[in-house]
Design a protein around this motif. Structure first.
Motif, PDB file in Angstrom:
ATOM      1  N   GLY A  36       0.802  -1.227   0.000  1.00 36.81           N
ATOM      2  CA  GLY A  36       0.000   0.000   0.000  1.00 36.81           C
ATOM      3  C   GLY A  36       0.828   1.266   0.000  1.00 36.81           C
ATOM      4  O   GLY A  36       2.045   1.244   0.146  1.00 36.81           O
ATOM      5  N   ARG A  37       0.116   2.390  -0.168  1.00 35.02           N
ATOM      6  CA  ARG A  37       0.795   3.678  -0.190  1.00 35.02           C
ATOM      7  C   ARG A  37       1.342   4.051   1.183  1.00 35.02           C
ATOM      8  O   ARG A  37       2.341   4.751   1.285  1.00 35.02           O
ATOM      9  CB  ARG A  37      -0.166   4.772  -0.659  1.00 35.02           C
ATOM     10  CG  ARG A  37      -0.492   4.662  -2.121  1.00 35.02           C
ATOM     11  CD  ARG A  37      -1.232   5.861  -2.615  1.00 35.02           C
ATOM     12  NE  ARG A  37      -2.242   6.304  -1.644  1.00 35.02           N
ATOM     13  CZ  ARG A  37      -3.264   7.075  -1.942  1.00 35.02           C
ATOM     14  NH1 ARG A  37      -3.438   7.491  -3.177  1.00 35.02           N
ATOM     15  NH2 ARG A  37      -4.121   7.439  -1.025  1.00 35.02           N
ATOM     16  N   LYS A  38       0.683   3.592   2.228  1.00 36.79           N
ATOM     17  CA  LYS A  38       1.140   3.910   3.584  1.00 36.79           C
ATOM     18  C   LYS A  38       2.164   2.899   4.096  1.00 36.79           C
ATOM     19  O   LYS A  38       2.589   2.977   5.246  1.00 36.79           O
ATOM     20  CB  LYS A  38      -0.057   3.977   4.537  1.00 36.79           C
ATOM     21  CG  LYS A  38      -0.990   5.116   4.211  1.00 36.79           C
ATOM     22  CD  LYS A  38      -2.118   5.178   5.209  1.00 36.79           C
ATOM     23  CE  LYS A  38      -3.063   6.300   4.870  1.00 36.79           C
ATOM     24  NZ  LYS A  38      -4.170   6.374   5.832  1.00 36.79           N
ATOM     25  N   ARG A  39       2.560   1.951   3.243  1.00 37.74           N
ATOM     26  CA  ARG A  39       3.575   0.944   3.560  1.00 37.74           C
ATOM     27  C   ARG A  39       3.210   0.144   4.801  1.00 37.74           C
ATOM     28  O   ARG A  39       3.976   0.004   5.750  1.00 37.74           O
ATOM     29  CB  ARG A  39       4.955   1.588   3.714  1.00 37.74           C
ATOM     30  CG  ARG A  39       5.366   2.487   2.560  1.00 37.74           C
ATOM     31  CD  ARG A  39       5.395   1.799   1.234  1.00 37.74           C
ATOM     32  NE  ARG A  39       6.512   0.858   1.196  1.00 37.74           N
ATOM     33  CZ  ARG A  39       6.654  -0.079   0.287  1.00 37.74           C
ATOM     34  NH1 ARG A  39       5.762  -0.207  -0.658  1.00 37.74           N
ATOM     35  NH2 ARG A  39       7.668  -0.874   0.295  1.00 37.74           N
ATOM     36  N   ARG A  40       2.009  -0.410   4.784  1.00 34.14           N
ATOM     37  CA  ARG A  40       1.499  -1.221   5.887  1.00 34.14           C
ATOM     38  C   ARG A  40       2.215  -2.569   5.897  1.00 34.14           C
ATOM     39  O   ARG A  40       2.324  -3.245   4.875  1.00 34.14           O
ATOM     40  CB  ARG A  40       0.004  -1.407   5.681  1.00 34.14           C
ATOM     41  CG  ARG A  40      -0.689  -2.278   6.676  1.00 34.14           C
ATOM     42  CD  ARG A  40      -2.194  -2.264   6.455  1.00 34.14           C
ATOM     43  NE  ARG A  40      -2.571  -2.394   5.053  1.00 34.14           N
ATOM     44  CZ  ARG A  40      -3.064  -3.500   4.508  1.00 34.14           C
ATOM     45  NH1 ARG A  40      -3.227  -4.578   5.244  1.00 34.14           N
ATOM     46  NH2 ARG A  40      -3.397  -3.543   3.240  1.00 34.14           N
ATOM     47  N   ALA A  41       2.728  -2.977   7.067  1.00 31.85           N
ATOM     48  CA  ALA A  41       3.421  -4.263   7.206  1.00 31.85           C
ATOM     49  C   ALA A  41       2.398  -5.388   7.267  1.00 31.85           C
ATOM     50  O   ALA A  41       1.436  -5.328   8.025  1.00 31.85           O
ATOM     51  CB  ALA A  41       4.273  -4.268   8.468  1.00 31.85           C
ATOM     52  N   VAL A  42       2.584  -6.430   6.425  1.00 33.82           N
ATOM     53  CA  VAL A  42       1.635  -7.536   6.391  1.00 33.82           C
ATOM     54  C   VAL A  42       2.252  -8.880   6.767  1.00 33.82           C
ATOM     55  O   VAL A  42       1.537  -9.844   6.959  1.00 33.82           O
ATOM     56  CB  VAL A  42       0.969  -7.674   4.996  1.00 33.82           C
ATOM     57  CG1 VAL A  42       0.096  -6.479   4.721  1.00 33.82           C
ATOM     58  CG2 VAL A  42       1.993  -7.877   3.919  1.00 33.82           C
ATOM     59  N   GLY A  43       3.561  -8.955   6.888  1.00 31.64           N
ATOM     60  CA  GLY A  43       4.165 -10.242   7.240  1.00 31.64           C
ATOM     61  C   GLY A  43       5.663 -10.243   7.017  1.00 31.64           C
ATOM     62  O   GLY A  43       6.279  -9.207   6.830  1.00 31.64           O
ATOM     63  N   LYS A  44       6.224 -11.428   7.056  1.00 35.82           N
ATOM     64  CA  LYS A  44       7.665 -11.604   6.848  1.00 35.82           C
ATOM     65  C   LYS A  44       7.904 -12.546   5.683  1.00 35.82           C
ATOM     66  O   LYS A  44       7.100 -13.423   5.395  1.00 35.82           O
ATOM     67  CB  LYS A  44       8.312 -12.185   8.103  1.00 35.82           C
ATOM     68  CG  LYS A  44       8.287 -11.284   9.289  1.00 35.82           C
ATOM     69  CD  LYS A  44       9.674 -10.962   9.687  1.00 35.82           C
ATOM     70  CE  LYS A  44       9.645 -10.053  10.910  1.00 35.82           C
ATOM     71  NZ  LYS A  44      10.759  -9.201  10.946  1.00 35.82           N
ATOM     72  N   GLN A  45       9.029 -12.346   5.021  1.00 38.91           N
ATOM     73  CA  GLN A  45       9.426 -13.185   3.900  1.00 38.91           C
ATOM     74  C   GLN A  45      10.912 -13.478   4.046  1.00 38.91           C
ATOM     75  O   GLN A  45      11.689 -12.597   4.432  1.00 38.91           O
ATOM     76  CB  GLN A  45       9.159 -12.443   2.594  1.00 38.91           C
ATOM     77  CG  GLN A  45       9.476 -13.213   1.354  1.00 38.91           C
ATOM     78  CD  GLN A  45       9.103 -12.415   0.095  1.00 38.91           C
ATOM     79  OE1 GLN A  45       8.817 -11.229   0.171  1.00 38.91           O
ATOM     80  NE2 GLN A  45       9.125 -13.079  -1.028  1.00 38.91           N
ATOM     81  N   THR A  46      11.339 -14.711   3.758  1.00 41.46           N
ATOM     82  CA  THR A  46      12.760 -15.054   3.855  1.00 41.46           C
ATOM     83  C   THR A  46      13.386 -15.037   2.471  1.00 41.46           C
ATOM     84  O   THR A  46      12.740 -15.298   1.469  1.00 41.46           O
ATOM     85  CB  THR A  46      12.973 -16.438   4.482  1.00 41.46           C
ATOM     86  OG1 THR A  46      12.330 -17.403   3.674  1.00 41.46           O
ATOM     87  CG2 THR A  46      12.431 -16.494   5.891  1.00 41.46           C
ATOM     88  N   GLY A  47      14.650 -14.727   2.460  1.00 34.91           N
ATOM     89  CA  GLY A  47      15.428 -14.732   1.232  1.00 34.91           C
ATOM     90  C   GLY A  47      16.872 -15.022   1.571  1.00 34.91           C
ATOM     91  O   GLY A  47      17.254 -15.049   2.742  1.00 34.91           O
ATOM     92  N   PHE A  48      17.711 -15.253   0.572  1.00 35.01           N
ATOM     93  CA  PHE A  48      19.092 -15.588   0.891  1.00 35.01           C
ATOM     94  C   PHE A  48      19.870 -14.336   1.266  1.00 35.01           C
ATOM     95  O   PHE A  48      19.559 -13.235   0.840  1.00 35.01           O
ATOM     96  CB  PHE A  48      19.769 -16.395  -0.230  1.00 35.01           C
ATOM     97  CG  PHE A  48      20.047 -15.635  -1.497  1.00 35.01           C
ATOM     98  CD1 PHE A  48      19.130 -15.595  -2.513  1.00 35.01           C
ATOM     99  CD2 PHE A  48      21.249 -14.974  -1.669  1.00 35.01           C
ATOM    100  CE1 PHE A  48      19.386 -14.901  -3.674  1.00 35.01           C
ATOM    101  CE2 PHE A  48      21.509 -14.287  -2.826  1.00 35.01           C
ATOM    102  CZ  PHE A  48      20.577 -14.240  -3.830  1.00 35.01           C
ATOM    103  N   CYS A  49      20.858 -14.526   2.093  1.00 37.42           N
ATOM    104  CA  CYS A  49      21.666 -13.440   2.643  1.00 37.42           C
ATOM    105  C   CYS A  49      22.546 -12.861   1.539  1.00 37.42           C
ATOM    106  O   CYS A  49      23.267 -13.592   0.849  1.00 37.42           O
ATOM    107  CB  CYS A  49      22.529 -13.980   3.775  1.00 37.42           C
ATOM    108  SG  CYS A  49      23.659 -12.784   4.484  1.00 37.42           S
ATOM    109  N   LEU A  50      22.499 -11.549   1.384  1.00 39.56           N
ATOM    110  CA  LEU A  50      23.312 -10.903   0.349  1.00 39.56           C
ATOM    111  C   LEU A  50      24.758 -10.705   0.785  1.00 39.56           C
ATOM    112  O   LEU A  50      25.629 -10.467  -0.047  1.00 39.56           O
ATOM    113  CB  LEU A  50      22.694  -9.551  -0.025  1.00 39.56           C
ATOM    114  CG  LEU A  50      21.324  -9.633  -0.687  1.00 39.56           C
ATOM    115  CD1 LEU A  50      20.797  -8.236  -0.960  1.00 39.56           C
ATOM    116  CD2 LEU A  50      21.389 -10.430  -1.971  1.00 39.56           C
ATOM    117  N   ASN A  51      25.027 -10.840   2.068  1.00 37.26           N
ATOM    118  CA  ASN A  51      26.393 -10.687   2.558  1.00 37.26           C
ATOM    119  C   ASN A  51      27.244 -11.906   2.213  1.00 37.26           C
ATOM    120  O   ASN A  51      28.373 -11.783   1.757  1.00 37.26           O
ATOM    121  CB  ASN A  51      26.380 -10.455   4.071  1.00 37.26           C
ATOM    122  CG  ASN A  51      27.718 -10.032   4.608  1.00 37.26           C
ATOM    123  OD1 ASN A  51      28.480  -9.358   3.936  1.00 37.26           O
ATOM    124  ND2 ASN A  51      28.004 -10.413   5.827  1.00 37.26           N
TER     125      ASN A  51
END
Length: 63
Positions: free
Chosen positions: A38-53
């Motif tokens: 949304g435009r107000k950047r409402r948090a809806v949950g978490k998502q995992t992804g691989f570490c960029l470091n």
């Protein structure tokens, strides 16, 4: 007289030291990010992804 060869003892086997863990992902290779919508950047949950470091390997990158 026969010459008897001296028996050579094998060198003790040493394990390789474990590589240092990535400080960002703590060695898992994955990080969690908050998903916002949304435009107000409402948090809806978490998502995992691989570490960029460490690029998902879990090992600390070489300096």
């Amino acid at each position: 007289m026969t010459a008897v060869a001296a028996r050579k003892t094998p060198a003790p086997v040493t394990a390789d030291p474990e590589p240092a863990k990535c400080p960002t992902c703590k060695g898992t290779g994955e990080v969690s990010r908050t998903v916002q919508v949304g435009r107000k950047r409402r948090a809806v949950g978490k998502q995992t992804g691989f570490c960029l470091n460490c690029l998902g390997s879990g090992e600390a990158p070489a300096e």
